[in-house]
Scaffold this active site. Structure first.
Site, PDB file in Angstrom:
ATOM      1  N   CYS A 201     -25.767  16.440  20.808  1.00  0.00           N
ATOM      2  CA  CYS A 201     -26.645  16.278  21.969  1.00  0.00           C
ATOM      3  C   CYS A 201     -25.806  16.052  23.224  1.00  0.00           C
ATOM      4  O   CYS A 201     -24.995  15.125  23.261  1.00  0.00           O
ATOM      5  CB  CYS A 201     -27.587  15.100  21.745  1.00  0.00           C
ATOM      6  SG  CYS A 201     -28.623  14.710  23.172  1.00  0.00           S
ATOM      7  N   CYS A 204     -26.650  12.296  24.661  1.00  0.00           N
ATOM      8  CA  CYS A 204     -26.231  11.032  24.044  1.00  0.00           C
ATOM      9  C   CYS A 204     -25.127  11.184  23.012  1.00  0.00           C
ATOM     10  O   CYS A 204     -24.572  10.181  22.550  1.00  0.00           O
ATOM     11  CB  CYS A 204     -27.432  10.343  23.401  1.00  0.00           C
ATOM     12  SG  CYS A 204     -27.984  11.104  21.844  1.00  0.00           S
ATOM     13  N   CYS A 217     -32.929  16.269  19.737  1.00  0.00           N
ATOM     14  CA  CYS A 217     -32.093  15.138  19.335  1.00  0.00           C
ATOM     15  C   CYS A 217     -32.993  14.025  18.812  1.00  0.00           C
ATOM     16  O   CYS A 217     -33.878  13.532  19.527  1.00  0.00           O
ATOM     17  CB  CYS A 217     -31.264  14.646  20.520  1.00  0.00           C
ATOM     18  SG  CYS A 217     -30.262  13.183  20.140  1.00  0.00           S
ATOM     19  N   CYS A 220     -32.082  10.371  20.995  1.00  0.00           N
ATOM     20  CA  CYS A 220     -32.525  10.058  22.366  1.00  0.00           C
ATOM     21  C   CYS A 220     -33.785  10.814  22.788  1.00  0.00           C
ATOM     22  O   CYS A 220     -34.342  10.548  23.851  1.00  0.00           O
ATOM     23  CB  CYS A 220     -31.410  10.328  23.378  1.00  0.00           C
ATOM     24  SG  CYS A 220     -31.071  12.083  23.672  1.00  0.00           S
ATOM     25  N   ASP A 338      -4.014  29.937  26.269  1.00  0.00           N
ATOM     26  CA  ASP A 338      -4.219  29.333  24.950  1.00  0.00           C
ATOM     27  C   ASP A 338      -5.003  30.307  24.079  1.00  0.00           C
ATOM     28  O   ASP A 338      -6.149  30.638  24.375  1.00  0.00           O
ATOM     29  CB  ASP A 338      -4.995  28.024  25.133  1.00  0.00           C
ATOM     30  CG  ASP A 338      -5.194  27.262  23.828  1.00  0.00           C
ATOM     31  OD1 ASP A 338      -5.023  27.865  22.749  1.00  0.00           O
ATOM     32  OD2 ASP A 338      -5.535  26.071  23.891  1.00  0.00           O
TER      33      ASP A 338
END
Length: 412
Positions: A201, A204, A217, A220, A338
Site C-alpha cells: 500500500c 501505509c 489495503c 488503512c 544500472d
C-alpha cells in the site's frame, strides 16, 4: 493563465529566436532535432520563458513510466478536432525540450505535452495546465529515478494544490495514491499488466489485497477508486455507460489503454469519444515505434521496451514462435546505467523464438537469457543478426538509445 494572448516581451522574443538558431545549428551538424539545446539556450536568456510560451494555451500534461509518448500523440490527434495543437511529439520531455516545442506553437490553441516523471510538478507550476494525465508508475532508470513510491509521493505533494483536472489510471495503486490528493480527478480503469511495483500500500505500507481488477489495503482502507471511464475489450466505456469502439493502427492492449486515457482527456475539452477515437486511427507509428522497415531484404518491426513493464507489454505483441527476435540493450545516460532491471523481465516468454543479442550491454543480456534457459546467439551488430536470422519477419526489441541506434542503422 491559458487564454492570455499578450505578445511576448522583447526579452522573450530574443530568447525564442536564439533558441531556434541554436536548434538549427544542431540540426545542421547532424546532432538531432536540436530541441533540447535550443530550449536550454532560450531558458538561459529568459528563465521564465516556459510559462510565457504556454500562457495562451490550454495545456495537457502527460506523465508516466510507460506509454506517455504514444498517449501524447493520441491526445494531440483527438484535440485537433477542436483546434490547432502544439506538442513535443518527438519526446523531448524535460523543460528545455518542452520550451522549444511550445515556442513553435504561437498559433495553437492547445498544448499537449509529454513530461518526464521527475519534472512533472515543476512543469505543472510553470504552465498552469488545464488537465494532467497520469498513466502508470514502475521501476525505470534505477540509477537516476526515485524509487516508485517516493516518486508517487512527490507527485502527490506537487499536485495537491493544482487546479488542473487530473485524469488518472485507478488500476495502478501508485497513480491512485498520487492523484487522490487532488480535488478534481477523473478516474479511468485503464488496466495494469505489470504489478510488481505495487504489492504494498503506498499510503501505509501494508500488503495490498487483489481480486480480479480490484485492489485495496486491509490495514488503512485505501482502495481502488470507482472509475468513470473504462477499457473493456475493444471498447471505451464512458461515464454514461456508452461503449465506443477502439480502432487503432497501433498494436496491443497497452495502446488500447492509452486510447482510453486519451478519450477521457479529450472529452474534458469537449471532444466527443466517438470523434476523438476515430481521429486516433491516423496514428500509425510514434517516433519510429511499431514501424516495419525493409533492411537487407528483410522486414523488421521496431519495438521499444525500456523497463520490465515495457518488456512485458512488448512480448505480447511479437509474432508467435518461431518468429526470429533481435534484442538490443544499452546502458547509456538516457537509458540509466544500472542494468539490474534485466533480472525482473520474464524472458521465458521468448521460448521457441530464435534469439539474437546485440547492443552495448549484450553480454549482460546474454547472462540473463542463459539463466532463463533460452537459446540465443550473441552478434556484433544488427547486420550480423539479420543475416543469421531464419525466414520470417524479424521482431526487433530495444531499449531507448539502442532503439535510436537501430533506427539510424536501418535509415528510419
Amino acid at each position: 493563465m491559458a487564454g492570455n494572448t499578450e505578445p511576448l516581451s522583447p526579452r522573450a522574443k530574443l530568447a525564442v529566436t536564439a533558441g531556434k538558431a541554436a536548434a538549427a545549428v544542431s540540426r545542421a551538424a547532424g546532432r538531432g532535432s536540436g530541441s533540447v539545446i535550443g530550449g536550454r539556450v532560450a531558458l538561459k536568456l529568459d528563465p521564465d520563458l516556459l510559462a510565457r510560451v504556454a500562457a495562451h494555451l490550454d495545456v495537457v500534461l502527460v506523465s508516466a513510466t510507460n506509454g506517455k509518448t504514444t498517449t501524447t500523440r493520441l491526445i494531440a490527434e483527438a484535440l485537433r478536432a477542436a483546434g490547432p495543437v502544439v506538442s513535443n511529439a518527438l519526446g523531448a520531455n524535460m523543460p528545455a525540450g518542452i520550451t522549444s516545442a511550445l515556442a513553435g506553437g504561437s498559433d495553437a490553441r492547445y498544448g499537449v505535452i509529454e513530461v518526464d516523471e521527475k519534472y512533472l510538478a515543476g512543469v505543472a507550476r510553470d504552465v498552469d495546465p488545464k488537465a494532467i494525465a497520469l498513466l502508470n508508475l514502475s521501476r525505470d532508470q534505477l540509477d537516476r529515478a526515485a524509487e516508485t513510491r517516493m516518486l508517487a509521493e512527490k507527485w502527490r505533494e506537487g499536485l495537491a494544490g493544482s487546479k488542473a483536472l487530473i485524469v488518472a489510471n485507478c488500476d495502478d495503486p501508485l497513480i491512485a495514491w498520487a492523484a487522490s490528493s487532488s480535488a478534481n480527478v477523473v478516474w479511468v480503469a485503464a488496466g495494469q499488466e505489470w504489478k510488481d511495483d505495487a504489492w504494498s500500500c503506498p499510503s501505509c505500507g501494508g500488503v495490498l489485497q487483489r481480486r480480479d481488477d480490484d485492489w485495496g489495503c486491509g490495514d488503512c482502507g485505501f482502495r481502488r477508486p470507482t472509475p468513470q471511464w473504462a477499457l473493456s475489450g475493444d471498447y471505451v466505456l464512458d461515464p454514461h455507460g456508452a461503449a465506443w469502439p477502439i480502432r487503432l493502427q497501433l498494436p496491443g492492449r497497452a495502446n488500447k489503454s492509452n486510447a482510453t486515457m486519451s478519450a477521457a482527456v479529450a472529452a474534458a475539452f469537449g471532444v466527443a469519444p466517438q470523434i476523438g477515437l476515430e481521429r486516433m486511427w491516423d496514428v500509425t507509428a510514434v517516433a519510429g515505434r511499431y514501424d516495419v522497415v525493409s533492411f537487407d531484404n528483410r522486414d523488421l518491426r521496431l519495438l521499444l521496451a525500456k523497463n520490465p513493464a515495457g518488456w512485458l507489454e512488448t512480448f505480447s505483441l511479437i509474432d508467435p514462435a518461431p518468429a526470429p527476435v533481435v534484442l538490443s540493450v544499452n546502458a547509456r545516460g538516457a537509458d540509466g546505467t544500472d542494468t539490474s532491471w534485466l533480472w525482473d523481465v520474464d524472458y521465458t516468454r521468448l521460448t521457441g523464438h530464435p534469439l539474437f543479442v546485440v547492443g552495448d550491454r549484450k553480454l549482460d543480456l546474454a547472462v540473463r537469457l542463459e539463466v532463463a534457459g533460452q537459446s540465443f546467439r550473441v552478434c556484433e551488430n544488427l547486420d550480423e543478426a539479420v543475416a543469421a536470422a531464419p525466414a520470417g519477419r524479424i521482431e526487433v526489441i530495444a531499449n531507448y538509445t539502442a532503439f535510436q541506434d537501430l533506427r539510424r542503422r536501418v535509415g528510419n
